[in-house]
Design an enzyme around this catalytic site. Structure first.
Site: not given
Ligand code: PXP
Length: 246
Positions: A52, A197-198
């Site tokens: 990031r 994701h998730g």
């Protein structure tokens, strides 16, 4: 057969909690490279890290060390910024997954807006592919985004499973149908189809039935489970759940 990519960002999150601001963290616990090698030994076929812009978990040095030592594929998640793009071109991971990145988000929120940003994304995709890096775009399971992804030259898409993971009951099944339709559409457009994701040890029972899926990128649930059973067992359990036939 479904392949597992383990996202080890949260191993770095634990490290940075003790050593905030540390940029070259190879002497500090827990060691991200050691974690990746455990995942590899347990059968993961890809290691995913998100570098990031704010360096809140994974650091530049982690990515270079992983590149040097991994036998399995390295998938670098990144926002489409000039700074991170230059790093990606130096690291040369096997794959890059372009994601939207918001400074205040806890984790990646919506999918990438490919529609409307074709020109800048096309250029980044071309530069990465020119360096021999396969490119994935993290997108919502929507036909428009998938068509645009294929049109700008992406090799793959990663279907965002976050809304599915956050929903329950009938609503969750509706999200699952959307993901299934999107997977078929992307596959027919010539894209390799991943998802992430998730995804956890419970909803994997639904996700594993989606046709044409290739890689699942899973992070938080595996690192969370590892607190109780260890990382190697957590990865092996997920691989077992991905292949179970019930
Ligand atoms: N795929 C992408 C593109 C992501 O941004 C993330 C979160 O970093 C994941 C997969 C893994 O999500 P989770 O940690 O919820 O398993």
């Amino acid at each position: 057969m479904l392949k597992l990519g383990v996202n080890i960002d949260h191993v770095a999150t634990v490290r940075q909690a003790r050593y905030p601001g540390l940029l070259d963290a190879h002497n500090c616990e827990p060691d991200v490279l050691a974690a990746a090698l455990v995942c590899e030994r347990a059968g993961a076929e890809c290691i995913t890290v998100h570098l990031r812009s704010d360096r809140r978990h994974i650091q530049d040095a982690d990515v270079f060390r992983l590149r040097e030592r991994l036998d399995v594929r390295l998938n670098l998640e990144m926002g489409n910024t000039p700074e991170i793009l230059e790093i990606a071109l130096r690291v040369r991971p096997d794959e890059v997954c372009l994601v939207p990145e918001g400074r205040r988000e806890v984790t990646t929120e919506g999918g990438l807006a490919v529609v409307g940003n074709e020109e800048e994304l096309r250029e980044t995709v071309a530069r990465l592919r020119g360096a021999g890096i396969r490119v994935s775009l993290f997108v919502e399971p929507e036909e428009g985004q998938l068509d645009a992804s294929a049109a700008i030259g992406a090799d793959m898409v990663e279907l965002h499973t976050g809304a599915f993971a956050n929903a329950q009951g009938a609503a969750q099944l509706e999200h699952l149908e959307r993901i299934e339709r999107a997977s078929v559409h992307a596959f027919q457009a010539g894209l390799k189809v991943n998802a992430g994701h998730g995804i956890n040890y419970s909803n994997i029972r639904l996700i594993r039935k989606v046709p044409h899926l290739s890689d699942l990128n899973i992070g938080h649930s595996i690192v969370s489970r590892a607190v109780f059973v260890g990382l190697e067992a957590a990865v092996r359990e997920m691989i077992f759940m991905m292949s179970a036939m019930e």
